[in-house]
Design a protein around this motif. Structure first.
Motif, mmCIF file in Angstrom:
data_model
loop_
_atom_site.group_PDB
_atom_site.id
_atom_site.type_symbol
_atom_site.label_atom_id
_atom_site.label_comp_id
_atom_site.label_asym_id
_atom_site.label_seq_id
_atom_site.Cartn_x
_atom_site.Cartn_y
_atom_site.Cartn_z
ATOM 1 N N GLY B 70 0.711 -1.204 0.054
ATOM 2 C CA GLY B 70 -0.133 -0.133 -0.118
ATOM 3 C C GLY B 70 0.722 1.358 0.001
ATOM 4 O O GLY B 70 0.373 2.526 -0.305
ATOM 5 N N MET B 71 2.270 1.175 0.626
ATOM 6 C CA MET B 71 3.017 2.187 0.596
ATOM 7 C C MET B 71 3.436 2.718 -0.863
ATOM 8 O O MET B 71 3.828 3.905 -0.984
ATOM 9 C CB MET B 71 4.210 1.897 1.213
ATOM 10 N N SER B 72 3.180 1.997 -1.620
ATOM 11 C CA SER B 72 3.450 2.457 -3.152
ATOM 12 C C SER B 72 2.583 3.781 -3.611
ATOM 13 O O SER B 72 2.651 4.197 -4.642
ATOM 14 C CB SER B 72 3.668 1.000 -4.177
ATOM 15 N N TYR B 73 1.607 3.742 -2.891
ATOM 16 C CA TYR B 73 0.608 4.833 -3.134
ATOM 17 C C TYR B 73 1.087 6.353 -2.520
ATOM 18 O O TYR B 73 0.327 7.071 -2.597
ATOM 19 C CB TYR B 73 -0.798 4.419 -3.070
ATOM 20 N N HIS B 146 8.360 0.569 0.102
ATOM 21 C CA HIS B 146 8.126 1.655 -0.985
ATOM 22 C C HIS B 146 8.304 3.148 -0.512
ATOM 23 O O HIS B 146 7.239 3.382 0.059
ATOM 24 C CB HIS B 146 6.780 1.449 -1.858
ATOM 25 N N HIS B 147 9.387 3.633 -0.988
ATOM 26 C CA HIS B 147 9.293 5.201 -0.608
ATOM 27 C C HIS B 147 9.458 5.605 -1.946
ATOM 28 O O HIS B 147 8.874 6.681 -2.482
ATOM 29 C CB HIS B 147 10.379 5.338 0.547
ATOM 30 N N PHE B 148 10.659 5.779 -2.375
ATOM 31 C CA PHE B 148 10.954 6.152 -3.799
ATOM 32 C C PHE B 148 10.229 5.446 -4.858
ATOM 33 O O PHE B 148 9.984 5.989 -5.947
ATOM 34 C CB PHE B 148 12.585 5.931 -4.062
ATOM 35 N N THR B 149 9.964 4.125 -4.872
ATOM 36 C CA THR B 149 9.360 3.105 -5.927
ATOM 37 C C THR B 149 7.957 3.309 -5.598
ATOM 38 O O THR B 149 7.209 2.415 -5.361
ATOM 39 C CB THR B 149 9.702 1.900 -5.874
ATOM 40 N N ALA B 150 7.318 4.647 -5.455
ATOM 41 C CA ALA B 150 5.921 4.720 -5.372
ATOM 42 C C ALA B 150 5.474 5.357 -6.348
ATOM 43 O O ALA B 150 5.971 5.916 -7.448
ATOM 44 C CB ALA B 150 5.597 5.800 -4.094
#
Lengths: 127, 256, 304
Positions: B70-73, B146-150
């Motif tokens: 969900g962090m990828s959003y 996912h921080h940058f790969t969001a």
């Protein structure tokens, strides 16, 4: 500086005073224009104008690359000119005023002598 | 007056050199352009890591993977960009009058500032793209984070990632400094006119969409582009905004 | 006077903000290498004029030439100029050291050693946000920029705000010493006329956007006298002379009279029981720019 008169004249007068008092000796070097400007906190051009006035009158002279010096005979010249000025600025108005008050020339002479004697007496008393 | 050496003639000046010097002037205080964006990047990353740890700790093993996906959003990766809006406004409101005090011409200032934007955007984009690739590698090793790969950055190739970050920064710089310049030139009235113009443009697009039942062709074209093309196209409004900003700055009075 | 080309030439310069005139038909020229005072009341147009000289503002009419060229967007000219503006703004987070680091990139004659020297003289903190410096410290930074730039045309707009008397005299002394060694054109706007009047070689006076005076400081000094006494006597003495200003107190009056008084005038005044005092430079400017004075007529007489 005195408000009423041009500064360059006042600078010239101060240099003359220093020559008369012996603070500046004949053939001795005087401060540069810039030094005058700094000392009196005035524009260098104004100081230069005052110094140039004295150069024109032969009181000071320039030695290229070295500086400004008091001319030989400067003291005598200043004294002579100040004496002329004395007549113009003090004696003549005094005579005019005396005439308007009806004081005769010989009475005037007597007044001056009396004043001098009184001055000497009061001087003695204070001692 | 005694001898004067000041001759009333002036030497030729290489304007290119002065433009480069304007860039140096922008960067003389490195905190503004480089320090703060990367501090924000670091803080946002730390926040994302803490959130990831909290999610891991609070979700049962079975759902953990999905929750972390969900962090990828998350928009956290874009947080330094908002700060650049401040930089864009400051460039006109504070650095410009300062530069005028340094006897810099308006043209030199505008060109130097544009170059500074481009260089800074490129450097930042490179840094973030590298971090995105590193995170991708971390994900490939099985750790879900996912921080940058969001957002689109998680799916796009490295070239598109770089281009998108670069274009977005340039767009933000250009738009915010254009607003700053319009304000400097025409004050509140200029702001009002500009906002009304923007609102009318948006309304116009909406009206066309509602009346024709379809998006205007330009939007069709824009969203039909491959993502790299879409981000490259963002440089067009950026250029328009910069031109508007320059037009306003050219004759903007200095105040204060 | 020298006969060089003027370093600054202003012709029919006007500037209007909306319908309000800030500067109206100003024409003058300055010879290189002089210290010129730009005097006038607040709102007289001094800052507007200085900004147009440095290409920061645009004329509504007329022209400005510096080194024979239009300064607007002209870096050849601008790199030879330094304008220290009273309300100079600085970007967030800039410290004095940042400002001083950037200066040599834009001022062709910048002297870094001199700047360091001045930082010490004015005790300027280098590592503090400029916006957090006191008014006086910000002024000191401006003064340091202006002096160390050694720009052939250096313009100071009220550079002393917030500076104490000691710092102001440090400024005057340093300015004078450096100027004596490296003559350059210095344009100085100030309200502290008495403090700087002896430094000036030339004076420009603006009043309500118009150029009131453009003459040498020497010719202005002593060009007016204050005559005081019984109102009737004062007025009969002043008759036929240019009166710049008149004050009354009961039956007494003081008038400021333009023009130098002769020895005969002094005698006549003394005979009438009047007192004559020289008018200070500052008082003269104040009298000239006070609304009650017959302005244009006065200027034409003082202007020699």
């Amino acid at each position: 500086m005195d408000e009423g008169r041009p500064i360059f004249q006042q600078i010239a007068e101060r240099v003359e005073n220093d020559i008369l008092s012996g603070a500046l000796v004949e053939e001795g070097q005087v401060p540069s224009t810039n030094e005058f400007a700094m000392f009196y906190r005035i524009n260098p051009a104004t100081a230069g104008k005052g110094v140039n006035l004295l150069v024109e009158q032969g009181i000071l002279y320039k030695r290229r690359g070295i500086g400004m010096f008091v001319a030989t005979g400067a003291r005598e010249r200043i004294t002579a000119r100040r004496r002329e000025l004395f007549v113009l600025e003090y004696v003549a108005p005094m005579l005019a005023e005396a005439a308007s008050l009806g004081i005769e020339p010989d009475q005037l002479g007597q007044l001056i002598t009396d004043q001098l004697t009184a001055g000497r007496l009061s001087e003695k008393e204070t001692r | 007056m005694t001898a004067i050496s000041t001759s009333p003639s002036v030497p030729r000046v290489e304007i290119r050199h002065r433009v480069v010097k304007v860039m140096r002037l922008h960067l003389v205080n490195r905190l503004t352009y480089i320090g703060i964006p990367w501090i924000i990047t670091g803080v946002a990353l730390v926040v994302s890591i803490v959130i990831a740890l909290l999610i891991s700790a609070s979700t049962p093993e079975a759902d953990r993977q999905q929750a972390l996906e969900g962090m990828s959003y998350s928009w956290a990766v874009l947080s330094p960009l908002w700060y650049l809006a401040v930089v864009g406004v400051q460039a006109v409101s504070a650095v410009f009058p300062f530069a005028m005090g340094f006897s810099i011409t308006r043209r030199e200032y505008a060109l130097g500032t544009l170059l500074t934007y481009l260089v800074i955007a490129a450097v930042n984009a490179t840094g973030w793209a590298v971090l995105t690739e590193i995170e991708r590698a971390v994900n490939a090793s099985g750790v879900v984070f996912h921080h940058f790969t969001a957002l689109w950055l998680g799916e796009a190739g490295v070239g598109t990632v770089w281009l998108s970050l670069f274009s977005l920064q340039v767009l933000i710089f250009a738009v915010t400094s254009a607003f700053g310049a319009v304000y400097a030139r025409w004050r509140a009235m200029g702001m009002l006119v500009l906002w009304v113009a923007v609102a009318l443009a948006v309304l116009g697009i909406l009206a066309v969409a509602v009346l024709t039942g379809a998006a205007p062709p330009i939007l069709d074209w824009l969203f039909g582009l491959p993502s790299a093309g879409f981000f490259a196209a963002l440089l067009i409004p950026a250029a328009v905004a910069f031109a508007l900003g320059w037009g306003a700055l050219r004759r903007a009075p200095l105040r204060g | 006077m020298n006969s060089q080309n003027p370093v600054i030439q202003v012709d029919g310069l006007s500037r209007t903000y909306r319908d309000v005139p800030a500067l109206t038909d100003v024409t003058f020229s300055l010879q290189p290498g002089i210290i010129c005072g730009l005097l006038g009341r607040n709102g007289a147009g001094k800052t507007t004029l200085m900004r147009m000289l440095t290409g920061q503002e645009f004329p509504s009419a007329g022209s400005t030439r510096v080194f024979g060229e239009n300064p607007v967007e002209n870096s050849r000219v601008l790199q030879k100029m330094c304008f220290v503006s009273e309300g100079q703004r600085y970007p967030d987070g800039y410290q004095a050291r940042h400002v001083l680091a950037g200066a040599p990139w834009f001022f062709a004659d910048w002297d870094a050693a001199f700047a360091d020297d001045l930082v010490e003289k004015f005790r300027l903190p280098l590592r503090r946000d400029v916006r957090k410096l006191s008014r006086g410290q910000q002024s000191a930074l401006g003064v340091i920029l202006g002096l160390a730039s050694r720009a052939p045309v250096t313009i100071f707009d009220e550079p002393y705000l917030g500076l104490d008397a000691v710092a102001r005299h440090t400024f005057y002394d340093t300015l004078l010493a450096d100027y004596a060694e490296r003559p350059r054109t210095i344009l100085l706007s100030t309200h502290l006329i008495d403090e700087v009047s002896n430094l000036l070689e030339h004076v420009l006076v603006l009043d309500e956007g118009r150029l009131l005076l453009d003459q040498s400081a020497e010719s202005l000094r002593g060009s007016a006298s204050a005559v005081a006494g019984r109102a009737g006597d004062v007025d009969s003495f002043a008759e036929g002379r240019q009166v710049l200003h008149r004050d009354t107190l009961g039956g007494l009056a003081t008038v400021t009279i333009s023009g130098r008084l002769s020895a005969a005038d002094h005698r006549a005044a003394a005979a009438a029981g009047l007192e004559i005092a020289p008018v200070s430079f500052q008082q003269l400017i104040v009298d000239l720019t006070t609304p009650s004075s017959p302005r244009t007529a006065a200027a034409s007489v003082v202007y020699e």
